[in-house]
Design an enzyme around this catalytic site. Structure first.
Site, PDB file in Angstrom:
ATOM      1  N   LYS A 182       0.857  -1.193  -0.079  1.00  0.00           N
ATOM      2  CA  LYS A 182       0.010   0.209  -0.132  1.00  0.00           C
ATOM      3  C   LYS A 182       0.896   1.123  -0.032  1.00  0.00           C
ATOM      4  O   LYS A 182       1.393   1.644   0.990  1.00  0.00           O
ATOM      5  CB  LYS A 182      -0.797   0.118   1.191  1.00  0.00           C
ATOM      6  N   SER A 236       6.006   7.326   9.803  1.00  0.00           N
ATOM      7  CA  SER A 236       6.149   8.214  10.993  1.00  0.00           C
ATOM      8  C   SER A 236       6.335   7.416  12.303  1.00  0.00           C
ATOM      9  O   SER A 236       5.446   6.081  12.120  1.00  0.00           O
ATOM     10  CB  SER A 236       4.898   9.239  11.200  1.00  0.00           C
ATOM     11  N   THR A 237       6.603   7.786  13.377  1.00  0.00           N
ATOM     12  CA  THR A 237       6.812   7.123  14.689  1.00  0.00           C
ATOM     13  C   THR A 237       5.550   6.691  15.092  1.00  0.00           C
ATOM     14  O   THR A 237       5.253   5.751  15.822  1.00  0.00           O
ATOM     15  CB  THR A 237       7.601   7.816  15.563  1.00  0.00           C
ATOM     16  N   GLU A 258      10.456   1.414   9.911  1.00  0.00           N
ATOM     17  CA  GLU A 258      11.585   2.557   9.639  1.00  0.00           C
ATOM     18  C   GLU A 258      10.685   3.715   9.591  1.00  0.00           C
ATOM     19  O   GLU A 258      10.002   4.214   8.910  1.00  0.00           O
ATOM     20  CB  GLU A 258      12.073   2.345   7.921  1.00  0.00           C
ATOM     21  N   CYS A 293      13.749  11.104   5.990  1.00  0.00           N
ATOM     22  CA  CYS A 293      13.878  10.716   7.489  1.00  0.00           C
ATOM     23  C   CYS A 293      14.928  10.906   7.804  1.00  0.00           C
ATOM     24  O   CYS A 293      15.516  11.281   9.036  1.00  0.00           O
ATOM     25  CB  CYS A 293      13.353   9.334   7.432  1.00  0.00           C
ATOM     26  N   GLU A 392      10.391  16.492  14.823  1.00  0.00           N
ATOM     27  CA  GLU A 392      10.812  16.330  13.500  1.00  0.00           C
ATOM     28  C   GLU A 392       9.925  17.165  12.541  1.00  0.00           C
ATOM     29  O   GLU A 392       8.488  16.946  12.524  1.00  0.00           O
ATOM     30  CB  GLU A 392      10.277  14.787  12.938  1.00  0.00           C
TER      31      GLU A 392
END
Ligand code: NAD
Length: 489
Positions: A182, A236-237, A258, A293, A392
């Site tokens: 996806k 994202s985290t 990641e 990133c 971030e």
């Protein structure tokens, strides 16, 4: 002549399942062009039923086509042909450039070769890495036998759509799995063409399927599907945490995550030529408009070199010019959408309110219509808890912090949440190695910043920056599960 007319590009808007384009139905999501904010097209979100169709076909195809059981060199040959098609496909390059933040010259010179090479690297892994023979009792043989998972679910972000897809599909397919991928709902188009080329290269239809849609509906259905045995995610985290939890509660499936970063660029007085160092720092936080990133967005510089380096950076930041991604002269990436541009503005404003001074940039480029181009921005920060240092931002914003001694520099370099990458710039090898040991980050670059074409070097973060590795032998091994075997004789 690389420039092209975006109005003349046909967009593959639907899903790609079992080697067929599917138009899609149900609720439509509008996709805008980052360069000018105009609609590029729309996509139809795959619901749980459509995801089930794609996963079931992947599961059946990988078994019935023999992809999992064929000699691994045959898999390698198909992947090599796929890489060759990717490297020479103009339509693929244009779809990537039109729908994402990547200028066409950058796509042709970097993104496409990088994507093709990653797949070639995993084509080589297919018949080179195996399990292990283990030292056991006499008159017995202990082995660790790898086998593919079956179906791997891959979920990718919008910032490097093609190379992210190659990092997921390359190792998973080389190891004999099927993949249901996806892509981000913001950049859905190029990945469909990439999958189409895989089938042209000889990948059995159904072994690589693309489902379109957002995270809440399509992504979460993919994570939860019982036949998806592993999830490989980049993003994202916050989303990574959600996926880890969903994967735990839906079959306890392994995850590779990641995630985000807030990486330091630690520059010592003895870093060497100022112009060269400034070039590295600049590329580190402006590449892809800072939407990487690995972006090195925290400059931590020793006092003796600080003024000269910051002056050079200010001069270089003033040279950037915005331009639509389909113009071959454009070099600088727009923000992906209005929401991302607003996020950058919001953090820069909060940083100012909490004492940061804007040294250059600090706003959108004027006269770019609805395009979301943000000026390269330098913020001198007064405190380590300033939001521009901690969050971030995912935009071309560099904070500047000054230190006096090595211990102070190292303390500033480590981040409480993220640990993706770090740059260390010094000609003193002892200091470089101490810094390498002292910074908690999954990758440390010394006297360079950014990935090379060395796909053998894995990438992955510590702490909130992720779990597991993409690239390298490690990513291939992570696409297999290992069966312990003990034979008495
Ligand atoms: P995101 O987390 O918003 O979305 C990433 C993908 O996850 C998208 O395809 C999205 O649709 C999907 N998703 C969202 N919610 C989901 C859910 N509940 N279940 C399943 N899927 C879901 O990230 P983004 O904004 O697309 O990308 C930017 C982020 O990605 C940044 O934080 C960046 O640092 C990170 N990133 C990390 C790496 C790395 O290698 N560490 C590389 C590129 C980007």
């Amino acid at each position: 002549m690389l420039s092209f007319d975006p109005e003349k590009i046909a967009l593959p808007a639907g899903h790609y399942i079992n080697g067929q384009h599917q138009a899609g139905e149900g609720s439509a999501l509008l996709v805008n062009r980052p360069s000018d904010g105009l609609p590029a097209g729309q996509l139809y979100e795959a619901d749980a039923q459509k995801v089930d169709e794609a996963v079931s076909i992947a599961d059946r195809s990988v078994r019935e086509s023999g992809w999992a059981s064929c000699p691994p060199r045959q898999r390698g040959a198909v992947l090599r042909r796929w890489a060759d098609l990717i490297a020479s496909d103009t339509q693929l390059a244009q779809l990537e450039s039109l729908g994402s933040t990547r200028p066409i010259s950058d796509v042709i010179n970097h993104e496409i070769p990088f994507t093709a090479e990653a797949i070639r690297f995993y084509a080589e892994c297919a018949d080179k890495y195996s399990g292990d023979v283990l030292p056991t009792r006499d008159a017995s043989l202990g082995m660790l036998v790898p086998e593919p998972y079956g179906v791997i679910g891959a979920i990718t972000p919008w910032n490097f759509p093609l190379s992210m897809a190659s990092w997921k599909c390359g190792p998973a397919l080389a190891a004999g799995n099927a993949v249901v991928l996806k892509p981000s709902e913001l950049t859905p188009f190029s990945t469909v063409r990439m999958a189409e080329l895989a089938v042209q290269a000889g990948l059995p239809a159904g072994v690589l399927n693309i489902v379109q849609g957002g995270g809440a509906v399509t992504g979460s259905a993919l994570v939860a599907h019982p036949l998806v045995r592993k999830i490989s995610f980049t993003g994202s985290t916050a989303t990574g945490a959600r996926i880890m939890s969903d994967a735990a509660f839906n079959g306890m499936k392994p995850v590779t995550l990641e995630l985000g970063g807030k990486s330091p660029q630690l520059v010592f007085d003895d870093a060497g030529d100022i112009d060269e160092v400034a070039g590295r720092i600049l590329r580190g936080f402006t590449a892809n408009g800072g939407q990487a990133c690995v972006a090195g967005t925290r400059l931590i510089v020793q006092r003796g070199i600080a003024d000269a380096l910051v002056s050079k950076l200010i001069e270089l930041c003033q040279c950037f010019r915005p331009g639509v991604t389909w113009d071959e002269n454009s070099r600088y990436a727009p923000m992906i959408d209005a929401r991302q541009a607003a996020k950058v503005a919001s953090v820069v404003n909060s940083a100012r309110q909490q004492g940061a001074e804007v040294l250059v940039g600090g706003e959108r480029f004027a006269d770019t219509g609805e395009g979301y181009f943000w000026q390269p921005t330098l913020l001198s920060t007064v405190s380590n808890d300033n939001p521009a240092v901690q969050e971030e931002i995912f935009g071309p914003v560099l904070t500047v912090q000054i230190f006096d001694d090595e211990a102070e520099g190292l303390a500033l370099a480590s981040h409480p949440t993220y640990g993706l990458c770090a740059g260390v710039h010094t000609k003193n090898i002892d200091r470089a190695l101490r810094a390498m040991r002292g910074i908690a980050a999954g990758t440390v670059w010394i006297n360079r910043y950014g990935r090379s074409g060395d796909f053998i070097i894995p990438t992955g973060g510590f702490h909130g920056s992720g779990i597991g590795k993409d690239l390298g032998r490690q990513a291939f091994e992570a696409c297999q599960r290992y069966k312990s075997v003990l034979i008495d004789f």
